[in-house]
Design an enzyme around this catalytic site. Structure first.
Site, PDB file in Angstrom:
ATOM      1  N   LYS A 126       0.854  -1.190   0.000  1.00 35.91           N
ATOM      2  CA  LYS A 126       0.000   0.000   0.000  1.00 35.91           C
ATOM      3  C   LYS A 126       0.882   1.228   0.000  1.00 35.91           C
ATOM      4  CE  LYS A 126      -4.389   1.258   0.156  1.00 35.91           C
ATOM      5  NZ  LYS A 126      -5.583   0.626  -0.428  1.00 35.91           N
ATOM      6  N   ASP A 166      -6.978   4.599  -4.592  1.00 32.64           N
ATOM      7  CA  ASP A 166      -7.666   4.453  -3.305  1.00 32.64           C
ATOM      8  C   ASP A 166      -8.260   5.843  -3.044  1.00 32.64           C
ATOM      9  OD1 ASP A 166      -7.904   2.496  -0.832  1.00 32.64           O
ATOM     10  OD2 ASP A 166      -7.452   4.416   0.045  1.00 32.64           O
TER      11      ASP A 166
END
Ligand code: NDP
Length: 451
Positions: A126, A166
């Site tokens: 991430k 995201d």
């Protein structure tokens, strides 16, 4: 085994002080792994828990850029490459002022098990930045994305690490970053997913997380002989996940009545007007207060008017709730209110939207629960389908991708459910998803030796 897990958690808190979101994600996973760790001592023998809590590497970098007034600004960039035991690192980039290492680590840690659950060969990672895209001009966003990619490009690659979007990172930002990568490397490769349809993107990727979340909820309900059809649903958020959750709910003849953003929420008892919502959020990038101006029947509640310590979205009676905005947006008071008003299912579209005590309440009170790493895995699964199309230089029809997405969500449900049965806790999908996701990664780590 109690001590093994407790000690691993203590060591994490000691070595990484102040990372509260990360501890929360770790605690949730480790608690549900206990039956597996008790049943099979090999995981303790190979010290898997302690090893998996430490990322393969975490990269933190400066992102300098120049604003429209000519002033030099700087933000912090992150990429945490958590585990590539079963495939290249894969996970989104978040641009939001709240981003810090703890948030990126909790998201990366969750991503390991989510990606494993899909059945596809993708590891967990991430990244992101504390850059706030809100109120920035297109030129400022482009310059920021270019600077971010100049550094990130050193660490990614189509068989190394493939980031996606995201919060705060959609098609526009992916485009600016992809263009920069191409210019830096002179290579046309699938190093990002969520790309535009003209230049390597997959049909149905935009819709995938929201659609997948509703498919997952439908699997939960079908399993008890029910369905989402005709049910009133509440949704938080009004970004990518929320919008396509609402769209799929309509397609399955349910009635979505709420959405929210960081300023307030809309309750439209006649059902959210999807076209209006898309125009406000996807085209004009405006606040949801515009919705109430266009539809005076709908109620707009600004965030200042929410009951203290609660999210007003969850005060609206519903059969199913779809938290689809951000972490810790559904707490113990919220779930008690939902329960009192007859809510039967909470299906997590966002990552870690429910607090640990809210989850415990759901389990005690037999509220059906679709945990994030299972329920929102449709996005990353479809990103992997985008990687497959890029690698084979193909472009699949929407229906082909959507059918695969639906099959993957069913696979995730079946695997999580079967694992809950195997550990004598039938229907506990949190336990099932955590154990199934972990076991595949842990067994791969054992096969690959001490690396
Ligand atoms: P978007 O940026 O498209 O939308 C986020 C939405 O949540 C916006 O409506 C935003 O409001 C709202 N929001 C964000 N932060 C807060 C906050 N602190 N308080 C209240 N509202 C907030 O993001 P996505 O829809 O892509 O992501 C939503 C969630 O889903 C995140 O948890 C993400 O990690 C998760 N997720 C996303 C996937 C994807 O494919 N996109 C895949 C799997 C999970 P505003 O418009 O005012 O900013």
């Amino acid at each position: 085994m109690e001590n093994y897990v407790e000690n691993a958690l203590k060591a994490t808190i000691h070595s990484t002080p102040g990372q509260t979101e990360f501890y929360q994600a770790v605690k949730e996973v480790l608690t549900s792994l206990k039956p597996l760790l008790d049943a099979d001592p090999k995981y303790a023998h190979y010290n898997i828990v302690e090893r998996i809590l430490i990322p393969d590497r975490q990269i933190i970098f400066r992102v300098p850029w120049i604003d429209d007034a000519g002033k030099i600004r700087s933000n912090i960039g992150y990429r945490v490459q958590f585990s590539n035991a079963i495939g290249p690192y894969k996970g989104g980039l978040r641009f939001h002022p709240s981003v810090n290492l703890s948030i990126i680590k909790f998201l990366g840690f969750e991503q390991i098990f989510k990606n494993s659950l899909t059945g596809l060969a993708i590891g967990g990672g991430k990244g992101g930045s504390d850059f706030d895209p809100k109120g920035k001009s297109e030129g400022e966003i482009m310059r920021f994305c270019q600077s971010f990619m100049i550094e990130l490009s050193k660490y990614i690659g189509e068989t190394i690490d493939v980031p996606a979007g995201d919060i705060g990172v959609g098609g526009r930002e992916i485009g600016f970053m992809y263009g920069t990568y191409k210019r830096l490397t002179n290579r046309y490769e699938g190093i990002l997913t969520g790309k535009g349809l003209n230049w390597g993107g997959s049909l149905a990727r935009t819709e995938a997380t929201g659609f997948g979340s509703v498919y997952f909820a439908e699997n939960i309900l079908n399993n008890i002989g029910d369905s989402i059809k005709g049910k009133t649903c509440t949704i938080s958020g009004s970004g990518n996940v929320a919008i396509y959750t609402i769209q799929k709910l309509y397609e399955l003849e349910a009635k979505p009545v709420t959405c929210s953003d960081s300023h307030g929420m809309i309750y439209d008892k006649n059902g959210i007007d999807l076209t209006l919502l898309k125009t406000i959020k996807e085209v004009h990038r405006q606040s949801l207060s515009e919705y109430a101006k266009a539809k005076p029947d709908a109620q707009y509640i600004p965030i200042e008017a929410y009951p203290k310590g609660m999210n007003a979205v969850w005060s609206i009676p519903c059969f199913a709730a779809f938290p689809s905005a951000t972490q810790n947006e559904l707490n113990l008071e919220d779930i008690k209110t939902l329960h009192k008003n007859g809510c039967r299912l909470v299906n997590e579209g966002a990552n870690m939207p429910s607090t640990l005590d809210a989850i415990a309440y759901m389990q005690e009170n037999k509220i059906l629960f679709g945990p994030a790493k299972a329920a929102n895995a449709g996005g990353v699964a479809t990103s992997q389908l985008e990687m497959s199309q890029n690698a084979s230089m193909q472009k699949w029809h929407f229906a082909k991708v959507d059918t695969k997405l639906r099959d993957i969500m069913k696979h995730i449900f079946d695997l999580s459910y079967a694992t809950s049965q195997e550990f004598n806790d039938e229907g506990n999908l949190l336990l099932g998803a955590n154990i199934a996701g972990f076991r595949k990664v842990a067994d791969s780590m054992i096969d690959q030796g001490v690396v």
